[in-house]
Scaffold this motif. Structure first.
Motif, short mmCIF file in Angstrom:
data_model
loop_
_atom_site.label_atom_id
_atom_site.label_comp_id
_atom_site.label_asym_id
_atom_site.label_seq_id
_atom_site.Cartn_x
_atom_site.Cartn_y
_atom_site.Cartn_z
N VAL A 103 6.10 1.92 -12.67
CA VAL A 103 6.13 0.49 -13.02
C VAL A 103 6.29 -0.34 -11.74
CG1 VAL A 103 7.45 -1.32 -14.20
CG2 VAL A 103 6.94 0.81 -15.38
N ALA A 104 7.17 0.09 -10.83
CA ALA A 104 7.36 -0.64 -9.56
C ALA A 104 6.05 -0.71 -8.79
CB ALA A 104 8.44 0.03 -8.73
N GLY A 105 5.33 0.41 -8.72
CA GLY A 105 4.04 0.43 -8.02
C GLY A 105 3.02 -0.49 -8.66
N GLU A 106 2.98 -0.52 -9.98
CA GLU A 106 2.01 -1.36 -10.70
C GLU A 106 2.35 -2.85 -10.55
OE1 GLU A 106 -1.54 -1.68 -12.98
OE2 GLU A 106 -0.62 -0.08 -11.78
N LEU A 107 3.64 -3.17 -10.55
CA LEU A 107 4.06 -4.57 -10.33
C LEU A 107 3.57 -5.07 -8.97
CD1 LEU A 107 7.74 -4.57 -11.70
CD2 LEU A 107 5.80 -5.81 -12.67
N LEU A 108 3.66 -4.20 -7.96
CA LEU A 108 3.21 -4.58 -6.62
C LEU A 108 1.68 -4.68 -6.55
CD1 LEU A 108 5.72 -2.43 -4.58
CD2 LEU A 108 5.55 -4.92 -4.53
N LYS A 109 1.00 -3.83 -7.30
CA LYS A 109 -0.46 -3.88 -7.34
C LYS A 109 -0.93 -5.21 -7.94
CE LYS A 109 -4.39 -1.31 -9.24
NZ LYS A 109 -4.78 -0.21 -10.14
N LYS A 110 -0.28 -5.62 -9.03
CA LYS A 110 -0.62 -6.90 -9.67
C LYS A 110 -0.26 -8.07 -8.76
CE LYS A 110 -2.07 -5.14 -13.57
NZ LYS A 110 -3.51 -5.17 -13.87
N ALA A 111 0.87 -7.93 -8.03
CA ALA A 111 1.30 -8.99 -7.11
C ALA A 111 0.28 -9.18 -5.99
CB ALA A 111 2.66 -8.66 -6.54
N GLU A 112 -0.33 -8.07 -5.56
CA GLU A 112 -1.33 -8.13 -4.49
C GLU A 112 -2.51 -8.99 -4.91
OE1 GLU A 112 -2.76 -4.85 -1.24
OE2 GLU A 112 -2.86 -4.28 -3.35
N MET B 281 0.83 -1.21 0.00
CA MET B 281 0.00 0.00 0.00
C MET B 281 0.87 1.27 0.00
SD MET B 281 -2.98 1.00 2.72
CE MET B 281 -3.28 -0.72 3.06
N ALA B 282 1.93 1.23 0.81
CA ALA B 282 2.82 2.40 0.90
C ALA B 282 3.53 2.64 -0.43
CB ALA B 282 3.85 2.17 2.00
N ALA B 283 4.02 1.55 -1.05
CA ALA B 283 4.73 1.67 -2.33
C ALA B 283 3.79 2.17 -3.42
CB ALA B 283 5.33 0.32 -2.72
N LYS B 284 2.56 1.67 -3.42
CA LYS B 284 1.57 2.12 -4.42
C LYS B 284 1.25 3.60 -4.24
CE LYS B 284 -1.89 -0.65 -3.95
NZ LYS B 284 -3.09 -1.50 -4.05
N ALA B 285 1.18 4.03 -2.99
CA ALA B 285 0.87 5.45 -2.71
C ALA B 285 1.95 6.36 -3.29
CB ALA B 285 0.74 5.66 -1.20
N VAL B 286 3.22 5.93 -3.17
CA VAL B 286 4.33 6.73 -3.71
C VAL B 286 4.24 6.79 -5.23
CG1 VAL B 286 6.83 6.83 -4.01
CG2 VAL B 286 5.88 6.26 -1.79
N ALA B 287 3.99 5.63 -5.86
CA ALA B 287 3.88 5.57 -7.32
C ALA B 287 2.73 6.46 -7.80
CB ALA B 287 3.67 4.13 -7.78
N GLU B 288 1.63 6.43 -7.05
CA GLU B 288 0.44 7.22 -7.41
C GLU B 288 0.75 8.72 -7.33
OE1 GLU B 288 -3.01 7.10 -9.24
OE2 GLU B 288 -2.04 5.27 -8.51
N ALA B 289 1.61 9.08 -6.36
CA ALA B 289 1.94 10.50 -6.15
C ALA B 289 2.64 11.11 -7.36
CB ALA B 289 2.82 10.65 -4.91
N HIS C 292 7.88 6.04 5.50
CA HIS C 292 7.63 4.60 5.49
C HIS C 292 8.78 3.86 4.81
CE1 HIS C 292 5.71 0.75 4.96
NE2 HIS C 292 4.70 1.16 5.72
N PRO C 293 9.33 2.82 5.49
CA PRO C 293 10.52 2.14 4.94
C PRO C 293 10.29 1.50 3.57
CG PRO C 293 9.69 1.02 6.91
CD PRO C 293 8.97 2.31 6.83
N ALA C 294 9.11 0.93 3.32
CA ALA C 294 8.84 0.30 2.02
C ALA C 294 8.72 1.38 0.93
CB ALA C 294 7.57 -0.53 2.08
N ALA C 295 8.10 2.50 1.31
CA ALA C 295 7.97 3.60 0.35
C ALA C 295 9.34 4.16 -0.02
CB ALA C 295 7.09 4.70 0.94
N LYS C 296 10.27 4.13 0.96
CA LYS C 296 11.63 4.62 0.69
C LYS C 296 12.32 3.80 -0.39
CE LYS C 296 12.77 6.89 5.07
NZ LYS C 296 13.53 6.83 6.31
N MET C 297 11.95 2.52 -0.48
CA MET C 297 12.56 1.67 -1.51
C MET C 297 12.17 2.14 -2.91
SD MET C 297 12.27 -2.16 0.05
CE MET C 297 12.69 -2.49 1.75
#
Length: 545
Positions: free
Chosen positions: A100-109, A27-35, A73-78
């Motif tokens: 792309v990183a955010g979308e890969l995680l969204k699909k993985a979810e 969720m944190a990583a997706k939020a960063v990608a969305e930003a 957030h540590p995951a968002a920092k990645m």
């Protein structure tokens, strides 16, 4: 001990595990990608970032936005690290990498919800990334690095959408000229050292007043008003040493008992400075750049001799002056020789927006060049500098690699189709992960369409249709709102931008996916520096059987 929890973490620690930890991180990583997603492409929007001091930054550069956002957030920092790496490696594609990183995680979810283990997803993603890099290399075309028109197109593509549209042609031309001026060849391989391009910003004037100086701009002025403002056919001396009396290394006292002795002491000091100045004058130099200080008396003697002297020059500027003029950096006055001097056709002090600056031009071998950026406000100049930086890096990468791919979402659509075909050849659950990877890549053309106010589904269907018919370079023209051949439109990008996006986004997504336990410790209860994990359960106890 039967069933009694054993506490092994100190009070105040937070722990989240299993599906909760994965969901939280994704969720944190997706939020960063969305930003940063809305900034992608030529029609992307800008972000205004205000820091704790009230300083404002307006940009649509992914790396700049994520750096200024001060993410906790540590995951968002990645995801921020992905963008930072992309910026350091190639200078462009920073937003694409994060998206792309955010979308890969969204699909993985979605796959995790289907009870597919994260390790299987990670394995499938790695297979897909390796295949994608292989495929995109097959899509790349070799180019002639001497083709100036093509290099200008590449530079213009990098600048597009960065807030410098009005002067895109000028900035692209400056970028290409600057990069081609500093190309070095080592063992038959061309290399571009970005450090040899000096960018000087001055508020005032218009963007169109920006120019490339085949030489150096030093943001300093002459040390004495009686020195010449302009020196033609300049012989240049670069000194690392100060032109002043050295302090004694040990504490010393001089006992003076009469005025004659004082005068003698002062005369001796003057004679020592005069001797040092004479060594500089006798070298034959007409312009002297000094990294350290110049004594007031030395200034007087040097001005009397008709030399132009500039002091307190930055070390990096001294090194660039050395490259540009061919002068050696001198640390000992006794070792100055005629062949240590450099040459420039003109050294001139000019006023730029009311500030004096030294222009060193007409160098025999200008392996260091300077770009003078002008603009109405600090924000405008910062925006132009960001666009120019991307452009310089991209042109440098193309000259080094000599390989290009089409832009406009073209490679992503082609990769998506081919990865779906590749997935059909796999057995086991990795096949689902490869298909998910293929779908994730389509986020780039979808986002380009969305940011341009177009229908993403319709545009994606048109793109797929063109690629299925064999037009591998079909991409989205966001200005016309239709699918066109990107090679014919000269919308192209370096191959390295795409391969870096694939590799960096995959690595970060896999790393985040493999985390199933997050343990955050604090120094003490309520101590500053305790990490807020954004909604994690404070379950500190570990149940042991």
């Amino acid at each position: 001990m039967s069933g009694q929890p054993i506490f092994i973490l100190k009070d105040g620690s937070k722990r989240t595990r299993g599906r909760d930890a994965q969901g939280n991180n994704i969720m944190a990583a997706k939020a960063v990608a969305e930003a940063v997603r809305t900034t992608l492409g030529p029609k992307g929007m800008d972000k205004m970032l205000v820091d704790s001091m009230g300083d404002v930054t307006i940009t649509n550069d992914g790396a700049t936005i994520l750096k200024e956002m001060d993410i906790e957030h540590p995951a968002a920092k990645m995801i921020v690290e992905v963008s930072k790496t992309q910026d350091e490696e190639v200078g462009d594609g920073t937003t694409s990498a994060a998206v792309v990183a955010g979308e890969l995680l969204k699909k993985a979810e979605d796959l995790i919800d289907m009870d597919i283990h994260p390790t299987v997803i990670a394995s499938g993603y790695r297979l897909a990334a390796a295949k994608a890099v292989e495929l995109v290399q097959g899509l790349a075309k070799d180019i002639d690095e001497n083709d100036v028109d093509l290099l200008n197109s590449i530079a213009a593509t990098a600048i597009t959408g960065k807030g410098a549209e009005s002067a895109k042609a000028l900035l692209a031309k400056i970028s290409v000229e600057a990069v081609t001026s500093v190309v070095d060849e080592t063992n038959g391989k061309k290399q571009v050292d970005r450090e040899q391009i000096n960018v000087v910003k001055k508020v005032g004037g218009r963007i169109e007043d920006s120019e490339l100086i085949k030489g150096m701009i030093i943001d300093k002025e002459r040390v004495h008003s009686n020195m010449p403002e302009m020196v033609k056919d300049a012989k240049i001396l670069l000194l690392n040493e100060a032109i002043e009396l050295k302090d004694t290394e040990i504490d010393a006292e001089i006992s003076i008992t009469s005025p004659d002795q004082l005068q003698l002491f002062l005369d001796q000091e003057e004679a020592m400075i005069k001797a040092t100045v004479d060594k500089v004058i006798n070298s034959g130099a007409s312009v002297v750049f000094v990294q350290k200080g110049v004594d007031d008396m030395a200034q007087h003697f040097l001005a009397k001799a008709g030399l132009m002297v500039v002091r307190r020059v930055k070390k990096s500027d001294m090194e660039k002056l050395s490259r540009a003029t061919g002068a050696a950096l001198i640390s000992n006055f006794d070792e100055i020789a005629a062949d240590d001097l450099g040459y420039a056709a003109l050294v001139e002090e000019k006023k730029v927006s009311g500030d004096a600056m030294i222009f060193v031009t007409g160098c025999e071998n200008p392996k260091s060049v300077s770009i003078l950026l002008r603009g109405g406000t600090d924000h405008v100049i910062d925006s132009i500098e960001s666009a120019l930086e991307d452009s310089l890096r991209v042109v440098g990468v193309v000259i080094e690699d000599k390989k290009l791919v089409a832009g406009g979402g073209s490679p992503e659509v082609e990769l998506s189709l081919r990865l779906n075909e590749y997935a059909a050849t796999l057995e086991g659950r990795e096949q689902l992960a490869v298909r998910a990877y293929a779908e994730a890549l389509e986020i780039i053309p979808k986002t380009l369409a969305e940011n341009a106010g177009l229908d993403p589904i319709d545009m994606l269907m048109d793109l797929r249709s063109s690629h299925e018919k064999g037009l591998k370079t079909a991409g989205l023209d966001v200005f016309k709102g239709e699918v066109v051949d990107m090679w014919k439109e000269f919308v192209v990008e370096p191959l390295r931008v795409k391969t870096q996006v694939i590799n960096a986004a995959t690595e970060s997504a896999v790393m985040i996916l493999r985390i199933d336990d997050v343990i955050a410790t604090t120094k003490s209860q309520g101590a500053p520096g305790g990490m807020d994990m954004g909604g994690m359960d404070p379950g500190m106890g570990m149940d042991m059987p």
